[in-house]
Design a protein around this motif. Structure first.
Motif, mmCIF file in Angstrom:
data_model
loop_
_atom_site.group_PDB
_atom_site.id
_atom_site.type_symbol
_atom_site.label_atom_id
_atom_site.label_comp_id
_atom_site.label_asym_id
_atom_site.label_seq_id
_atom_site.Cartn_x
_atom_site.Cartn_y
_atom_site.Cartn_z
ATOM 1 N N THR A 133 50.024 69.060 -55.113
ATOM 2 C CA THR A 133 49.169 70.218 -54.871
ATOM 3 C C THR A 133 48.700 70.194 -53.421
ATOM 4 O O THR A 133 48.886 69.198 -52.698
ATOM 5 C CB THR A 133 47.948 70.184 -55.791
ATOM 6 N N ASP A 134 48.053 71.264 -52.988
ATOM 7 C CA ASP A 134 47.537 71.309 -51.618
ATOM 8 C C ASP A 134 46.508 70.197 -51.402
ATOM 9 O O ASP A 134 46.482 69.564 -50.341
ATOM 10 C CB ASP A 134 46.920 72.674 -51.328
ATOM 11 N N ASP A 135 45.645 69.974 -52.382
ATOM 12 C CA ASP A 135 44.644 68.916 -52.263
ATOM 13 C C ASP A 135 45.319 67.548 -52.138
ATOM 14 O O ASP A 135 44.886 66.697 -51.352
ATOM 15 C CB ASP A 135 43.710 68.916 -53.468
ATOM 16 N N GLN A 136 46.351 67.327 -52.916
ATOM 17 C CA GLN A 136 47.057 66.046 -52.860
ATOM 18 C C GLN A 136 47.780 65.873 -51.532
ATOM 19 O O GLN A 136 47.819 64.776 -50.974
ATOM 20 C CB GLN A 136 48.033 65.946 -54.025
ATOM 21 N N LYS A 137 48.342 66.947 -51.003
ATOM 22 C CA LYS A 137 48.979 66.872 -49.681
ATOM 23 C C LYS A 137 47.970 66.418 -48.637
ATOM 24 O O LYS A 137 48.268 65.586 -47.776
ATOM 25 C CB LYS A 137 49.577 68.225 -49.294
ATOM 26 N N ARG A 138 46.751 66.989 -48.716
ATOM 27 C CA ARG A 138 45.713 66.604 -47.752
ATOM 28 C C ARG A 138 45.344 65.128 -47.923
ATOM 29 O O ARG A 138 45.107 64.420 -46.940
ATOM 30 C CB ARG A 138 44.483 67.498 -47.918
ATOM 31 N N ALA A 139 45.282 64.658 -49.148
ATOM 32 C CA ALA A 139 44.954 63.251 -49.382
ATOM 33 C C ALA A 139 46.016 62.341 -48.790
ATOM 34 O O ALA A 139 45.709 61.305 -48.190
ATOM 35 C CB ALA A 139 44.802 62.998 -50.882
ATOM 36 N N LEU A 140 47.266 62.729 -48.926
ATOM 37 C CA LEU A 140 48.366 61.895 -48.440
ATOM 38 C C LEU A 140 48.511 61.927 -46.922
ATOM 39 O O LEU A 140 49.207 61.089 -46.343
ATOM 40 C CB LEU A 140 49.674 62.320 -49.104
ATOM 41 N N LEU A 141 47.848 62.885 -46.264
ATOM 42 C CA LEU A 141 47.894 62.935 -44.806
ATOM 43 C C LEU A 141 47.325 61.673 -44.177
ATOM 44 O O LEU A 141 47.622 61.350 -43.029
ATOM 45 C CB LEU A 141 47.118 64.151 -44.290
ATOM 46 N N GLY A 142 46.504 60.934 -44.955
ATOM 47 C CA GLY A 142 45.950 59.693 -44.436
ATOM 48 C C GLY A 142 47.000 58.666 -44.086
ATOM 49 O O GLY A 142 46.733 57.727 -43.322
ATOM 50 N N LEU A 143 48.205 58.840 -44.619
ATOM 51 C CA LEU A 143 49.282 57.890 -44.314
ATOM 52 C C LEU A 143 49.935 58.178 -42.961
ATOM 53 O O LEU A 143 50.751 57.372 -42.504
ATOM 54 C CB LEU A 143 50.348 57.937 -45.412
ATOM 55 N N GLY A 144 49.572 59.291 -42.343
ATOM 56 C CA GLY A 144 50.170 59.641 -41.059
ATOM 57 C C GLY A 144 49.479 58.962 -39.902
ATOM 58 O O GLY A 144 48.960 59.614 -38.985
ATOM 59 N N VAL A 145 49.442 57.647 -39.906
ATOM 60 C CA VAL A 145 48.792 56.880 -38.847
ATOM 61 C C VAL A 145 49.779 55.877 -38.266
ATOM 62 O O VAL A 145 50.815 55.564 -38.875
ATOM 63 C CB VAL A 145 47.557 56.124 -39.393
ATOM 64 N N GLU A 146 49.448 55.379 -37.096
ATOM 65 C CA GLU A 146 50.272 54.347 -36.474
ATOM 66 C C GLU A 146 50.295 53.112 -37.375
ATOM 67 O O GLU A 146 49.281 52.713 -37.945
ATOM 68 C CB GLU A 146 49.707 53.986 -35.099
ATOM 69 N N GLY A 147 51.451 52.530 -37.520
ATOM 70 C CA GLY A 147 51.592 51.341 -38.348
ATOM 71 C C GLY A 147 52.054 51.616 -39.760
ATOM 72 O O GLY A 147 52.241 50.687 -40.551
ATOM 73 N N VAL A 148 52.235 52.914 -40.079
ATOM 74 C CA VAL A 148 52.733 53.294 -41.402
ATOM 75 C C VAL A 148 53.903 54.250 -41.222
ATOM 76 O O VAL A 148 53.831 55.201 -40.435
ATOM 77 C CB VAL A 148 51.637 53.965 -42.250
ATOM 78 N N ARG A 149 54.975 53.993 -41.945
ATOM 79 C CA ARG A 149 56.133 54.879 -41.945
ATOM 80 C C ARG A 149 56.298 55.404 -43.373
ATOM 81 O O ARG A 149 56.744 54.685 -44.266
ATOM 82 C CB ARG A 149 57.381 54.120 -41.493
#
Length: 274
Positions: free
Chosen positions: A175-191
């Protein structure tokens, strides 16, 4: 009854899984007719004749092995959602995903598997993950470890400073809410990348070839077998609330499973609540 079953020879369960795959799945691999593929909720949610017939095969075989047990299978729940309620009952429950990775199966790829788990009142006690094209069978029994083709699995920690490889819910299933939650993985050190078959992603964690997953749906058939496999290989799983994921309990989404408890906590901390 369940303790005696688990203390006995569980090879009959493995044999039942292999027979179902041999009888109903592999003859249709790369041989599916158009009428054998049906959309459920949409074009990315497919069911095939192999899914339905393998689940019917396993339902008969598994309940015969453990009298008094019931089956919660993906296709049975699709036909009658009330079936899912058996997860909270007193009877032992076989949790079955006949073809995990149906999209990959339909495309003729190798990345699909059959998942079976045995649970009582939401606690997963044993699991079987079978990748028929690869002829790989992973098993786990609570408190007794995880195994792949007779070899003990141990996930081990990621190398210090290593970029974490994380498989996450495919955008088609969030869902849109879940997409926003998963955006937290878009950081340096995570692929991060979209996941394939959930069962094979869990197996990759147990083998130490994937660092973590971040999933946003609860379906027991996708997670029960793999979560036990990961924990018995030394890994851990956490929901947003910091509690382990529990089958059928309405967990805080998304959740993570990872190679080590510390890795699970790191990934959980990145999953920003919506």
């Amino acid at each position: 009854m369940i303790d005696d079953f688990l203390a006995g020879d569980l090879s009959a369960v493995e044999e039942a899984v292999r027979k179902a795959a041999a009888a109903e799945i592999m003859p249709r691999y790369r041989q599916l007719a158009v009428h054998e593929i049906v959309q459920k909720s949409g074009p990315h949610d497919l069911v095939t004749a192999a899914d339905r017939l393998a689940e019917e095969n396993l339902t008969a075989a598994l309940t015969a092995l453990l009298p008094g047990s019931v089956v919660v299978g993906e296709e049975a729940v699709h036909a009658d959602p009330a079936v899912y309620g058996a997860l909270g009952g007193e009877a032992p429950v076989w949790i079955v995903d006949p073809v995990d990775g149906t999209r990959q199966f339909v495309r003729g790829e190798t990345g699909f598997c059959t998942l079976v788990a045995l649970a009582v009142r939401g606690e997963v006690l044993a699991s079987w993950t079978f990748a028929p094209v690869l002829d790989q069978m992973a098993t786990a029994v609570r408190g007794e470890g995880a195994w792949l083709d007779g070899q003990r699995l141990w996930s081990g920690p990621p190398e210090p400073g290593k970029v974490l490889d994380v498989a996450m819910s495919h955008p088609d299933f969030t869902t849109d809410d879940q997409k926003r939650a998963l955006l937290g993985l878009g950081v340096e050190g995570v692929r991060a990348r979209p996941c394939g078959s959930a069962g094979l992603e869990y197996l990759a964690i147990a083998r130490g070839s994937l660092d973590a997953v971040a999933f946003s749906w609860e379906s027991a058939w996708d997670h029960a077998a793999g979560l036990l496999l990961v924990t018995e290989a030394g890994g851990a799983h956490l929901t947003l609330s910091g509690e382990p994921f529990r089958i059928g309990d309405g967990n805080a989404m998304p959740f993570t499973a990872a190679r080590t408890p510390a890795t699970a906590e790191r990934v959980r901390s990145l999953l920003t609540p919506a």
